[in-house]
Design an enzyme around this catalytic site. Sequence first.
Site, short mmCIF file in Angstrom:
data_model
loop_
_atom_site.label_atom_id
_atom_site.label_comp_id
_atom_site.label_asym_id
_atom_site.label_seq_id
_atom_site.Cartn_x
_atom_site.Cartn_y
_atom_site.Cartn_z
N ASP A 1 0.76 -1.12 0.09
CA ASP A 1 -0.09 0.17 0.22
C ASP A 1 1.07 1.28 -0.14
O ASP A 1 2.13 1.29 0.21
CB ASP A 1 -0.86 -0.22 1.30
CG ASP A 1 -2.22 1.05 1.15
OD1 ASP A 1 -2.27 1.55 -0.12
OD2 ASP A 1 -3.09 0.84 1.94
N ASP B 1 -3.49 7.50 -3.36
CA ASP B 1 -4.84 7.90 -3.51
C ASP B 1 -5.16 8.95 -2.41
O ASP B 1 -4.27 9.13 -1.47
CB ASP B 1 -5.81 6.99 -3.71
CG ASP B 1 -5.92 5.84 -2.51
OD1 ASP B 1 -4.84 5.92 -1.88
OD2 ASP B 1 -6.77 5.39 -2.19
N CYS C 1 -13.99 -24.58 17.22
CA CYS C 1 -13.18 -24.77 15.88
C CYS C 1 -12.23 -25.87 15.93
O CYS C 1 -11.85 -26.12 17.10
CB CYS C 1 -12.33 -23.58 15.77
SG CYS C 1 -11.11 -23.29 14.43
N CYS D 1 -9.40 -26.21 14.01
CA CYS D 1 -7.95 -25.68 13.40
C CYS D 1 -6.95 -26.20 14.27
O CYS D 1 -7.06 -26.41 15.54
CB CYS D 1 -8.04 -24.25 12.94
SG CYS D 1 -7.51 -23.19 14.49
N CYS E 1 -6.49 -24.67 17.64
CA CYS E 1 -7.70 -24.59 18.67
C CYS E 1 -7.72 -26.10 18.82
O CYS E 1 -8.29 -26.20 20.20
CB CYS E 1 -8.91 -24.23 17.89
SG CYS E 1 -9.10 -22.31 17.76
#
Lengths: 543, 543
Positions: free
Chosen positions: A86, A121, A273, A275, A278
């Site tokens: 960015d 921007d 969860c 994963c 976890c």
Amino acid sequence: LSFETGQRDVLGRIGVFETKSGKLETPALFPVVNPLAQEIPPRVMFEKLGSKALITNAYLIRRQAGDTGVHDIHDFLDFPGIVATDSGAYQMLRYGEVEVGSAEIIDYQQSIRTDIGVILDVPTGSRASRTRAMETVNETIRRADEARKVIKNRDIAWVGPIQGGLYPDLVAHSAREMAKRGFDIYALGSPTEVMEQYLFADLVDMILAAKMNLPFSTPLHLFGAGHPFMFSLAVALGCDLFDSAAYILYARRGRYLTQAGTLHLGQMEYFPCKCNTCASTSPDKVRSLPVAERTRLLAEHNLLACFQEIETIKESIVEGRLWELVEIRCRSHPRLLEAFQRTQKHRAEVACCAPSTKRKGILFFDSTSLQRPEYVMHLERLLGDYVPPREARVLVLAPVMTHRPGDESSDILVGMTKAGKGAHVCLYSPPYGLVPSELQDTFPFSQTETLEEPDPEILKVMAKAVQSYLAKNRTYRAVVLVRSDRGWHVRYAGMCKSVCTKLRVRFSSVTDKEISSGLTGTAAKGKRYLGKNTKGKPVKRRE
Amino acid sequence: LSFETGQRDVLGRIGVFETKSGKLETPALFPVVNPLAQEIPPRVMFEKLGSKALITNAYLIRRQAGDTGVHDIHDFLDFPGIVATDSGAYQMLRYGEVEVGSAEIIDYQQSIRTDIGVILDVPTGSRASRTRAMETVNETIRRADEARKVIKNRDIAWVGPIQGGLYPDLVAHSAREMAKRGFDIYALGSPTEVMEQYLFADLVDMILAAKMNLPFSTPLHLFGAGHPFMFSLAVALGCDLFDSAAYILYARRGRYLTQAGTLHLGQMEYFPCKCNTCASTSPDKVRSLPVAERTRLLAEHNLLACFQEIETIKESIVEGRLWELVEIRCRSHPRLLEAFQRTQKHRAEVACCAPSTKRKGILFFDSTSLQRPEYVMHLERLLGDYVPPREARVLVLAPVMTHRPGDESSDILVGMTKAGKGAHVCLYSPPYGLVPSELQDTFPFSQTETLEEPDPEILKVMAKAVQSYLAKNRTYRAVVLVRSDRGWHVRYAGMCKSVCTKLRVRFSSVTDKEISSGLTGTAAKGKRYLGKNTKGKPVKRRE
């Protein structure tokens, strides 16, 4: 640099974006990585968490390392995947002007060999007046023109930011102007406040204002997309790329992300969860860890939860079930349901860009499903292009057999009413008010699964369709509605009768039992209206 | 043997059931394990997948191994957790009579040292006539009496099956009779067809018929609970235990379970899951495996998906968000939404057993949320026990300030109308039609988050509440409604006016702007009705 899209659903699609560091499958999420300090090392993100891309901040790196301190951003971060940088626009929004020029920061991004660069921007924010918003749009366009002169490395994908904030017409203008300038990716600047205050309904307007004014063949990035529970909505509206710092920002505050919301580690007792992070621990254990370790674990889980949502979205597109996923996710928070309802305003735009057939049927729930593109398109076609048979004089409305005892087969009726010239059999079945029987096997009619008892709103919409249909096709002299004794059949018959009274079309209804007995029935009624010699033979009841 | 319950939400609760092989936290799922051949070895289930308990079939073991072949079922299966054994009732349902007596199979379960045993019941099935269903209920009760004479091992938890199939009154009768006989666990026999044909609405009737006639202090098991997408609904209705063979039956047919439905491995491109099994592979790779390996991997994922749902449910109970979870899951399939709607019929039973406060607010979506126990209880209290202040003569209905410009603060009104004796300020805010201002800080009113624009159904229910309230409390002589210019405020005012006309109560409405200007306004109108000298001081507008 190329972008190829494959399977689609609603405005979402699966695509492959090619960069100089490899291919990125979209929809994709770029985790936001602080270039100077990372809780999760980028290599761990790549190898353990499966992150193929990340986004970092060229402005901050340059401020820290100077113009020549970094030769290759990939080496600097130790990340072998795709790196987007960015330009510092966010810092500008938060801290006011940044001390770097538009050309400078493009040069710098080229020098550190980024894969995806953003021009500098001017973010609109969400508190900007209309005048100020217009200024940010125009200044961003001016800088885009400036940027085009400085860009040398054509192997970098350049991002053209769309501004305009909460003013959809300015967003549309911004999108049209940026599109003229030919960027590799367009990115919608989403004001932080929109995300933080869950102004998702306004975000719907913004995304569609941008999407409808940009080339579909270029990926659309949503800046600062935040919480995974809104990814599916954004993808359904045409966003292909996201960046999000939520995984780490939430982790630092002890927050645990799920696909349906946010939990506070402090109050949790179970990890919902499986994963890697976890599955092997518990909230209690994580709470007892030193803060840095705890934050890292939460951040890892949060990031996996985001990636899991991206995979869920991709598989939903493959299955043709993206709309169903959005309907589910919008029950995560009232603000999301409001956003979903906002799509109603844009239903025509969404429907006309969505795929018109799919290999799977659709699950239609209640009035919230009335916005489904497939349903909107069905109505559009029925009330637009469709022309009834030339000899049609009596509209026979027959229910679709639902394999329940007591419901008559529409087959019987179709056979029967063929006897009566001028009779045109249309079927009704929630949420469809009428479907010409010759089209009964077409999508989505034949592939809709819904509730056996339509809610009042659905019935109203069904009767409305009959009204619009009769108003458009003035050749029908009468309507004969076939119904069973079921409550909604009776109510629907009443509503259709009112419609006919209003339009001065004769109406009568007949029950399936009367047809079975063959004494009165459609044919006899048809005969009366048509003045033809149709036979009222007894019809065998199918068991 | 003991069962202790802790946190509750709706009729669900977290509990600990103690067996001779250890404690089992509930809600819990017992994977169904074929005693003679397992795709996933029970030890792998325990160690790798975290399965603390399983259920297998004593009848099949005995048929294979004979009366003395197995000394301890835990050793036989190589499973160090809690083992439940079924008695062969399912085999009876599927293959007709089984060649084993009721006493025999209890003896056998005792001899193999099971932790949880089931008496030999007679499943009702879903095609039974009422007479046949009654027979199965009575025969099961008779066998329960018989069983009580044979049961020696009091360290085994004995399950009393509830029959009655699709006849809720028979289920209720069965539950009452079994409850008299004092089992450690009650189990609702759920006809296979109910699960296979997704007749979840009927299941709602069955579960509540059983639950409301059983002691809440004993766990309730749901036999053959099937797909994880219905677990949360079953828990919310009071089920504590499940057994399911879905994980393996689906795996054998190449089906992949998610919390929201079922996917076909053959058509999948992404795994929307980060479990150990899915994270390291892809649908393509799994498809290319030999069939046994493929089935095992799918079964492992499916089982983890089931366990993940159980954890999600438990955490939802902790968070007080079980109802929200059910609302989400019911969007997985139209049949589930029908089941959810069926709870409407039972809302009073559900509400009176649900916790009446919780530490978290409630998320209220649309008319589907009207069944929420908290909302049902609010109405119950408002229209039941609540007594308005004795001097109340004018009902002032004021909107709750929503921090939006244009909405007046209710604080101002409260202060202002205090000036007029006899004025009783009640607040309105979707979905609440009126809340006495003295109760405005109570649960759930003060903790409800909802859409800013209520849907028509909600507005109707709100006005209905005003009607019932005025009909019950006849001391009000007039209603003054304060509103802004917002669309739904205007519509609500209209609806309240109709209500007042019907009840012959005087009605007037005043806009917040009028109040701010202080020229007309509530006080002035109140004065007219009350004939008191209330002051119409200008009120300062809060910015």
